[in-house]
Motif scaffolding. Structure first.
Motif, PDB file in Angstrom:
ATOM      1  N   PHE A 162      -3.791  11.538   0.702  1.00 41.40           N
ATOM      2  CA  PHE A 162      -4.584  10.728  -0.218  1.00 41.40           C
ATOM      3  C   PHE A 162      -4.605   9.279   0.248  1.00 41.40           C
ATOM      4  CE2 PHE A 162      -4.901   7.945  -3.945  1.00 41.40           C
ATOM      5  CZ  PHE A 162      -6.125   8.377  -4.444  1.00 41.40           C
ATOM      6  N   ILE A 166     -11.901   8.405  -4.974  1.00 41.77           N
ATOM      7  CA  ILE A 166     -11.348   9.751  -5.097  1.00 41.77           C
ATOM      8  C   ILE A 166     -12.446  10.809  -5.024  1.00 41.77           C
ATOM      9  CG2 ILE A 166     -11.413   9.738  -7.620  1.00 41.77           C
ATOM     10  CD1 ILE A 166      -8.796  11.397  -7.511  1.00 41.77           C
ATOM     11  N   TRP A 195      -1.447  16.312  -1.255  1.00 41.36           N
ATOM     12  CA  TRP A 195      -2.546  15.387  -1.561  1.00 41.36           C
ATOM     13  C   TRP A 195      -2.550  15.040  -3.042  1.00 41.36           C
ATOM     14  CZ3 TRP A 195      -6.741  14.977  -4.715  1.00 41.36           C
ATOM     15  CH2 TRP A 195      -7.711  14.029  -4.383  1.00 41.36           C
ATOM     16  N   ALA A 235      -1.874  11.481  -4.821  1.00 38.24           N
ATOM     17  CA  ALA A 235      -2.893  10.933  -5.718  1.00 38.24           C
ATOM     18  C   ALA A 235      -2.305  10.600  -7.078  1.00 38.24           C
ATOM     19  CB  ALA A 235      -4.041  11.929  -5.865  1.00 38.24           C
ATOM     20  N   ALA A 242      -4.247   8.127  -9.582  1.00 38.34           N
ATOM     21  CA  ALA A 242      -5.642   8.543  -9.454  1.00 38.34           C
ATOM     22  C   ALA A 242      -5.962   9.839 -10.198  1.00 38.34           C
ATOM     23  CB  ALA A 242      -5.995   8.705  -7.978  1.00 38.34           C
TER      24      ALA A 242
END
Length: 229
Positions: free
Chosen positions: A102, A108, A163, A167, A172
């Motif tokens: 990420f 995103i 990932w 994130a 995110a």
């Protein structure tokens, strides 16, 4: 999905056999230098796909690979070792997903699109599907074998969650827990593009269907992230 093609027999000529063997080795991306090793593994994959591992004999694999049983046992002492080689091929194909990281500096939505493209390119690959069916069948046949195979895939699955973990740490994913987020994302794609193809023998998604699935999955996932609930 097309049925697995039979190997070309010696009666068709040595030259044609050599060309087919080279094509099959390249097609499965085995990446091994030992030609006989490749022949044996390719033959085993064909036999497993057509008959299942239980019904496949080492004699049939040796015959299909055009090697002696002594040569076969030298490379693979038993069918379980051949199954492990199939698992290794699957794990190699998943590596691009494991390496995804990420980037907090990029949108995103853009990264989700890239991730979904990699997932779809994997599950919509007929060779990945062929190898997966072998592993799925063996897992369903034996609880002991399922436990053994699950252990081999556990680290791979964890790496595929990296990932989402990254994130989440970057804030995110909103309120979504990274493990659940990964399960939702991968699960949505595999539900439409993998399981029916693996279990029900439905055809692979075409380009238009894959693009639609990718867009809708990313849109749904972004909506879940932005939800305040």
């Amino acid at each position: 999905m097309d049925k697995v093609h039979d190997l070309v027999y010696f009666s068709y000529g040595f030259i044609r056999f050599k060309m087919y063997r080279q094509l099959l080795t390249e097609e499965l991306s085995l990446g091994r230098s030992d030609e006989k090793h490749n022949d044996i593994l390719c033959a085993a994959i064909r036999e497993f796909c057509e008959k299942g591992m239980m019904a496949t004999t080492m004699e049939a694999i040796a015959s299909r690979a055009c090697v002696s049983k002594r040569t076969l046992y030298k490379h693979y002492p038993c069918k379980e070792d051949l199954l492990d080689a199939v698992v290794s091929l699957l794990l190699e194909r998943v590596e691009p997903l494991q390496k995804m990281t990420f980037d907090p500096q990029r949108p995103i939505a853009e990264q989700l699109q890239e991730l979904s493209q990699k997932v779809l390119s994997l599950v919509c690959d007929e060779h990945y599907l062929r190898l997966s069916k072998i592993v799925i069948i063996e897992s369903m046949r034996s609880e002991k074998e399922a436990i053994r195979l699950n252990q081999k895939f556990s680290d791979c699955e964890q790496d595929m969650h990296n990932w989402f973990i990254q994130a989440s740490k970057a804030g995110a994913l909103g309120q979504l827990e990274p493990g659940l987020a990964a399960a939702m994302f991968y699960g949505a794609i595999k539900e439409m593009a993998f399981w029916d193809q693996a279990i029900c023998w439905k055809p692979l998604l075409n380009e238009q269907e894959a693009r639609k699935l990718m867009e809708q999955t990313c849109r749904f996932f972004l909506t879940a992230i932005q939800s305040k609930g």
